[in-house]
Design an enzyme around this catalytic site. Structure first.
Site, mmCIF file in Angstrom:
data_model
loop_
_atom_site.group_PDB
_atom_site.id
_atom_site.type_symbol
_atom_site.label_atom_id
_atom_site.label_comp_id
_atom_site.label_asym_id
_atom_site.label_seq_id
_atom_site.Cartn_x
_atom_site.Cartn_y
_atom_site.Cartn_z
ATOM 1 N N GLU A 166 0.279 4.936 -1.212
ATOM 2 C CA GLU A 166 -0.030 5.916 -2.173
ATOM 3 C C GLU A 166 -0.133 7.281 -1.571
ATOM 4 O O GLU A 166 -1.441 7.852 -1.608
ATOM 5 C CB GLU A 166 -1.368 5.331 -2.844
ATOM 6 C CG GLU A 166 -0.978 4.148 -3.633
ATOM 7 C CD GLU A 166 -2.313 3.687 -4.399
ATOM 8 O OE1 GLU A 166 -3.213 4.455 -4.343
ATOM 9 O OE2 GLU A 166 -2.241 2.620 -5.012
ATOM 10 N N GLU A 354 0.724 -3.575 -5.174
ATOM 11 C CA GLU A 354 -0.837 -3.882 -5.865
ATOM 12 C C GLU A 354 -0.786 -3.934 -7.438
ATOM 13 O O GLU A 354 -0.262 -3.086 -7.883
ATOM 14 C CB GLU A 354 -1.581 -2.532 -5.627
ATOM 15 C CG GLU A 354 -2.029 -2.438 -4.088
ATOM 16 C CD GLU A 354 -2.850 -0.914 -3.823
ATOM 17 O OE1 GLU A 354 -3.552 -0.574 -4.854
ATOM 18 O OE2 GLU A 354 -2.985 -0.787 -2.575
HETATM 19 O O1 IFM Z 1 -8.829 0.532 -4.399
HETATM 20 C C1 IFM Z 1 -7.604 1.148 -4.646
HETATM 21 C C2 IFM Z 1 -6.504 1.077 -3.442
HETATM 22 O O2 IFM Z 1 -7.390 1.709 -2.310
HETATM 23 C C3 IFM Z 1 -5.514 1.816 -3.595
HETATM 24 N N1 IFM Z 1 -4.912 1.446 -5.019
HETATM 25 C C4 IFM Z 1 -5.548 1.524 -6.292
HETATM 26 C C5 IFM Z 1 -6.848 0.615 -5.858
HETATM 27 C C6 IFM Z 1 -7.747 0.518 -7.037
HETATM 28 O O3 IFM Z 1 -8.289 1.679 -7.263
#
Ligand code: IFM
Length: 449
Positions: A166, A354
């Site tokens: 990210e 994710e």
């Molecule tokens: O916890 C975060 C993670 O660090 C990065 N992606 C989103 C998740 C939820 O906010």
């Protein structure tokens, strides 16, 4: 009842990140990261929470791997703490830090769990921030040199790598809005950071490829789905600007070898400085794309809101609501994002790296959480992913965020994303209903709906 079966060799997994779970923030020679510094500043994190102990994974790693094995997890996606390996970000290697990841990888393989490793999940060494951090172009070499140390030590056993997780968050929440470490609010620095993160990614991929390391390497982007609030020209243009900042800024250089020019014109003085060779280095710099997806927003023109002049409002599809984060649930948004990648970026190999939700978990007297709301969320998103695959998307895996409840950045421990509950007083791990449900999904390689 119908069965939605995923392709053969589809990779199921769970994900977590170093700062969010490891704890041991200053043990065994680990150096200070920007998050270690940030959490000590007043009013940065809800309730003054810190990752000093987090889930104490650093000390409980063996038991955590055993638990993942019990839960039938085939792949564990974890991130490396740069300052555990290089306390000052460069120079002297901390042998004990590298040993920890070495033991983790061995434990995973011993348990039959495939390791997937990300090099950067926002915890820049403070010593490098003191030199200007990501806005400093030297960060490209700092990162590639750190990556080489990790490849040399773990590359014989880790065959699935990612550079950044990210980068939009690291750039725009870290250097633009200042909600995240290092807490800087400067649009020019934020866009320059985005470019340096990307170029550092590309240089690292070059190191990986030229070094002859086995396996694949990619980049992980958070791509929320966006819907214009109306068909008005102003709302459509605002949606395009948000799309350009969150999507085109990262996808275009990697898949098309260029930056979105109209957007760069809009940025005016905030436009990042790009060296002549950067874009050729960036073009085709992934073996796969990692997609993190959680939610959908509508976008409305708002002349008073930031340099994009856009306001985002969470969107929940009919029959759905909002998670504890306030994020709108819209499983179809996932399908749209995956198909957008397929159609506009050459259908690259993709992992859903994710997906998950924070829900208002209510433990019973034994600490067990019957989280049917999370199961419903996960099921609908996995179903949407299946539909995208049926439509031709090149998706090879799905990772639930997260294996454990953990430190949710500026929101501290208020948000629980885990398949496994962590009691923060005792640090006991208690699998939730969703962990057992996910075990069945993995065993069946799909859903029964
Ligand atoms: O916890 C975060 C993670 O660090 C990065 N992606 C989103 C998740 C939820 O906010």
């Amino acid at each position: 009842m119908a069965s939605l079966i995923f392709p053969e060799n589809f990779l199921w997994g769970v994900a977590a990140s170093a700062y969010q779970i490891e704890g041991a923030w200053n043990e065994d020679g680990k150096g200070e990261s920007i998050w270690d510094r940030f959490v000590r500043q007043p009013d940065r994190v809800l309730n003054g929470d810190t990752g000093n102990t987090a889930c104490d994974h650093y000390h409980r790693m063996s038991a955590d791997v055993a638990l993942m094995k019990d839960l039938g997890i085939p792949c564990y996606s974890f991130t490396l703490s740069w300052t555990r390996i290089l306390p000052n970000g460069r120079g002297q290697v901390n042998v004990k830090g590298l040993d920890f990841y070495d033991r983790l990888v061995d434990a995973l393989l011993e348990a039959g769990i495939r390791p997937k490793t990300t090099l950067y999940h926002w915890d820049l060494p403070q010593a490098l921030q003191d030199l200007g951090g990501w806005p400093n172009r030297d960060s490209i070499d700092w990162f590639a040199d750190y990556a080489r140390v990790a490849f040399d030590r773990l590359g014989d056993r880790v065959h699935l790598w990612a550079t950044h997780n990210e980068p939009w968050v690291a750039a725009f929440l870290g250097y633009g809005a200042g909600f995240h470490a290092p807490g800087i609010c400067d649009a020019t620095k934020a866009y320059q950071t985005a470019h340096h993160l990307l170029t550092a990614h590309a240089k690292t991929v070059q190191v990986f490829r030229q070094g002859g390391y086995a396996g694949k390497i990619g980049l992980i982007l958070n791509l929320n789905h966006l819907l214009p609030a109306s068909d008005s020209e102003a709302d459509l243009a605002a949606t395009q600007r948000v799309y350009d900042e969150t999507h085109s800024l990262f996808l275009d250089p990697v898949f098309h070898g260029r930056y979105p020019e109209t957007f760069f014109e809009w940025l005016g003085p905030h436009r990042p400085r790009v060296h002549p060779d950067d874009l050729s280095l960036l073009h085709n710099s992934v073996d796969y794309l990692g997609l993190n997806h959680y939610n959908t927003d509508t976008v409305r023109f708002d002349i008073f809101n930031g340099w994009l002049k856009a306001r985002l409002t969470p969107y929940a599809a009919p029959g759905w609501g909002y998670t504890e984060m306030g994020w709108g649930i819209n499983p179809d948004g996932l399908k749209s994002e995956v198909l957008n990648i397929k159609e506009n970026y050459g259908n690259p190999k993709l992992y859903l790296t994710e997906n998950g939700c924070a829900m208002p978990d209510q433990p019973d007297e034994n600490g067990f959480v019957a989280d049917w709301d999370r199961i419903r969320f996960l099921q609908a998103h996995i179903q949407a992913l299946h539909a995208a695959i049926q439509a031709g998307a090149n998706v090879h895996g799905y990772f639930a965020w997260s294996i454990f409840d953990n430190f949710e950045w500026e929101r501290g421990y208020s948000q629980r994303f885990g398949l496994v509950r962590v009691d923060y007083d005792t640090l006991t791990r208690i699998p939730k209903q969703s962990a057992y449900w996910y075990r069945d999904v993995i065993a069946r390689n799909g859903l029964t709906i």
